[in-house]
Design an enzyme around this catalytic site. Structure first.
Site, PDB file in Angstrom:
ATOM      1  N   GLU B 244     -57.505-101.965  16.169  1.00 33.05           N
ATOM      2  CA  GLU B 244     -56.330-102.751  15.830  1.00 33.05           C
ATOM      3  C   GLU B 244     -56.396-104.119  16.488  1.00 33.05           C
ATOM      4  OE1 GLU B 244     -52.651-100.958  16.996  1.00 33.05           O
ATOM      5  OE2 GLU B 244     -51.469-102.347  15.810  1.00 33.05           O
ATOM      6  N   ASN B 364     -48.886-108.348  25.148  1.00 32.02           N
ATOM      7  CA  ASN B 364     -49.841-109.265  25.757  1.00 32.02           C
ATOM      8  C   ASN B 364     -49.927-109.080  27.277  1.00 32.02           C
ATOM      9  OD1 ASN B 364     -50.249-110.085  23.182  1.00 32.02           O
ATOM     10  ND2 ASN B 364     -49.843-112.263  23.559  1.00 32.02           N
ATOM     11  N   GLU B 365     -48.864-108.520  27.879  1.00 35.83           N
ATOM     12  CA  GLU B 365     -48.948-108.229  29.312  1.00 35.83           C
ATOM     13  C   GLU B 365     -49.978-107.126  29.570  1.00 35.83           C
ATOM     14  OE1 GLU B 365     -46.098-108.789  27.666  1.00 35.83           O
ATOM     15  OE2 GLU B 365     -45.704-110.700  28.645  1.00 35.83           O
TER      16      GLU B 365
END
Lengths: 334, 383
Positions: B244, B364-365
């Site tokens: 993904e 995104n962390e």
């Protein structure tokens, strides 16, 4: 498509890396900043021996070039190891002289660059008032006027007082007037444009190398420095800033490689913008994460920290490069 | 080092371009996050599939063309350059299909892939739960053994496309006594219209039902819809999230086309003296080129036999932030005229879609933690 360095290119990079790692380039850079060019010139002659400058010089003048991909790969290494001197200007000067293809001039200047690593400084219109390391160069090439009919190439007889840049290893001087005129006319203007393109590419690659060195040193430091009972590199605020630094550098790298393949103005400008910005951001990160010790001249980190900002602006400021990206971006090719 | 395409790839490009020119709808389809738009996008999938353009990288026996990664890149460039519709089947194509190729049985592939390729069955993902987001391994929905299969109970959420999709896939706890949270999980597929399933659409920021909550009450799943061995769900799902985030989810062609549209917008509407806006347009062009070349390098490594590993996290952070900046720049160029949700050039709708990018497919962390720990080698710490 195989958008990866070949085995030969990788071997070349590895051997240059080994040569530079063993040569104590930081000591040569510090001597250079103090006006002692001897260790730097010794290093340059070994870099020439590894074939780096020959990449910009055609076979007719004892080189192996032009090989811009190999040159870009080499300049990443020169940036990573903080090699002092007018590296970009020497390559761009060689490209300029080679492009004129005047045998007397070419044979006078180019073999010394290709095989001996003799430093050349270069000044062209629109690049600001200063030439880099004119006091250390065997030749100071000056292009006056870059319009076709008025273009003149001369070997300046001297230069004004030497001033340190914010990076003391970069020494700046205004070229002197007069000297020997060696070529004139539209061919000089065209050669100067070609040289500026190579200079921009080489600066982008050098900046990328500077950024990679800053990141590597900072990753090492935050793994060792302990506060609150843990390595500061285990804290998310630190990790995430370093992750962003890596992202910017790793997306600049293929732009540099791609620009070396095409040498198209927009591609080179894109590479210069991205690499310059990524290296400068890496410098800000490196300084912040080292804390006060990073803010000292004594730590060798300063050699890279201080280079990132001038390289970002040399041979095309970010604004000039972004404008060039859009000038070269047709509807068919983003 | 080279960036050239082969003559075969050029011929493939010409064939794709000709087909798209003849078939891409002249008027954009309604938003695929609406019932009407979903149905029209499903018909578009059938159209693509009829001429084998819906899943070019799959083997021919499942409806593909056996295209390698470079041809896939070429197809995607042409697809987005042609302004073709968004892909309603992308959850299935990019998440479930790679899992079936790696971990499914031949019976499962033969049964599931062709109707996925034609849009006859559209798949939704069922990963997150109300108490299990970034910490997915803490999930609680369970599957209990029964004769011939499993009974699913619990709650899934943020299930993209589930409001209108047909089936879903996800991981469920099958061994509550396993010694660690990510053991004892099993990868299952289920019918969104099966008895015991309640789908409650959730409106996203712009009010469109782009995702849904799923309430599951003893939903029967036959053994044939388990992927891999029971208890191996975490390992299998992680290989899926790798896909993904990796090369396939966001192709460079998408951003090359968007950057080109942005430059056209800038040339048509911008005040030439506004260099701040000009610089942002230039950054969009630079970013699209960087993403393309980064992907070309990754594809070259992949073609040479390397795995796409943690470097896919670089990719995910880059495109998700790039997509937002690109749309912000377009909306700033358009000004107040761009405020309506159906405003010019679909930039407003694209902006809302882009805002979700840094959150889904692993925030995104989480990606930055992966980059720091696996690529830079920094020590693990508390999240």
């Amino acid at each position: 498509m195989r958008f990866l360095p070949t085995d030969e290119q990788l071997a070349f990079v590895r051997s240059l890396d080994a040569l530079l790692a063993a040569a104590d380039a930081p000591a040569a850079a510090r001597a250079w900043a103090g006006g002692d060019h001897a260790p730097g010139r010794e290093l340059w002659s070994r870099i020439a021996g590894a074939g780096v400058f020959a990449l910009a010089v055609p076979e007719a003048y004892e080189g192996v070039g032009p090989l811009p991909v190999e040159l870009a790969l080499a300049f990443v290494e020169l940036g990573r190891h903080a090699v002092p001197g007018p590296l970009v200007e020497t390559v761009a000067g060689a490209v300029l002289v080679a492009a004129l293809d005047e045998p007397v001039l070419g044979k006078r200047l180019l073999p010394g660059v290709a095989s001996g690593g003799l430093p050349v400084s270069l000044h062209v219109p629109g690049a600001g008032p200063y030439a880099l390391d004119a006091d250390a160069a065997d030749h100071l090439l000056v292009v006056d006027d870059d319009r076709d009919e008025g273009a003149v190439l001369r070997l300046a007889a001297g230069h004004g007082p030497v001033r340190a840049s914010g990076d003391p290893v970069r020494r700046l001087a205004v070229p002197g007037a007069g000297g020997e005129v060696v070529a004139a006319g539209p061919a000089v203007a065209a050669a100067a444009r070609r040289a500026a393109c190579w200079a921009r590419l080489a600066t982008a690659a050098q900046a990328l190398g500077v950024g990679l060195a800053l990141l590597a040193r900072t990753v090492e430091y935050v793994g060792q420095r302990t506060q609150f009972g843990a390595p500061i590199g285990s804290f998310q605020a630190v990790k995430h800033r370093l992750a962003d630094t890596l992202i910017a550098l790793e997306f600049a790298r293929p732009l540099v490689h791609g620009a070396a393949l095409t040498l198209a103005a927009a591609d080179v400008a894109a590479a210069k913008t991205a690499a310059g910005e990524a290296a400068y951001a890496a410098a800000r990160t490196a300084l912040q994460l080292h804390g006060a010790v990073g803010y000292t001249d004594e730590l060798d980190l300063s050699l890279w920290l201080r280079k990132a900002r001038p390289l970002r602006d040399a041979w095309g400021t970010p604004a000039q490069c972004r404008a060039a990206v859009l000038e070269g971006s047709s509807a068919a090719d983003a | 080092m080279d960036l050239t395409h082969t003559a075969d790839e050029d011929a493939f490009r010409a064939e794709a371009r000709a087909w798209l020119r003849a078939h891409v709808p002249g008027v954009p389809l309604p938003s695929l996050e609406t019932r009407e738009g979903f149905a029209e996008h499903r018909r578009w999938e059938a159209r693509l599939a009829a001429d084998r353009w819906s899943v070019v990288s799959w083997p021919e026996r499942y409806g593909g063309r056996g295209a390698d990664i470079f041809r896939w890149l070429v197809f995607e460039e042409e697809y987005y350059a042609a302004g073709a519709p968004g892909r309603v089947s992308q959850n299935g194509i990019h998440l479930l299909a790679p899992t079936l190729f790696d971990h499914g049985t031949e019976e499962q592939r033969a049964r599931i892939l062709p109707p996925m390729a034609s849009g006859e069955v559209v798949w939704a993902q069922a990963w997150s739960e109300p108490e299990a987001g970034s910490d997915l391994a803490s999930l609680r929905s369970r599957a209990v053994r029964t004769a011939g299969g499993w009974l699913l109970s619990g709650q899934k959420t943020w299930s993209s496309r589930a409001a209108f999709a047909d089936r879903a896939f996800g991981i469920f706890r099958t061994d509550p006594d396993a010694d660690r949270p990510h053991r004892g999980l099993t990868y299952l597929m289920f019918d969104l219209r099966a008895p015991g399933v309640t789908v409650r659409p959730i409106r996203r920021l712009d009010g469109k039902p782009a995702f849904a909550e799923l309430f599951l009450d003893e939903v029967f799943v036959p053994d044939e819809d388990v992927i891999g061995e029971p208890g191996q769900g975490w390992r299998i799902a992680m290989s899926t999230t790798g896909n993904e985030r990796g090369l396939m989810l966001r192709s460079p062609g998408r951003y090359l086309a968007a950057a080109r549209r942005l430059v056209e917008l800038w040339r048509a509407r911008a005040d030439p003296s506004d260099t701040a806006l000009r610089d942002r347009v230039a950054d969009a062009v630079i970013g699209a080129r960087a993403y393309r070349l980064f992907t070309c390098a990754a594809a070259s490594r992949f073609a040479a036999g390397s795995e796409i590993g943690a470097e896919s996290s670089l990719n995910k952070v880059f495109w998700s932030e790039y997509d937002i900046a690109l749309h912000e720049t377009a909306l700033d160029l358009i000004g107040p005229e761009g405020e309506p949700a159906d405003g010019p050039g679909e930039w407003a709708e694209g902006f809302v879609f882009a805002l979700a990018g840094p959150i889904y497919a692993g925030t995104n962390e989480i990606q930055r933690d992966i980059i720091a720990e696996r690529l830079l080698g920094l020590p693990k710490g508390r999240r």
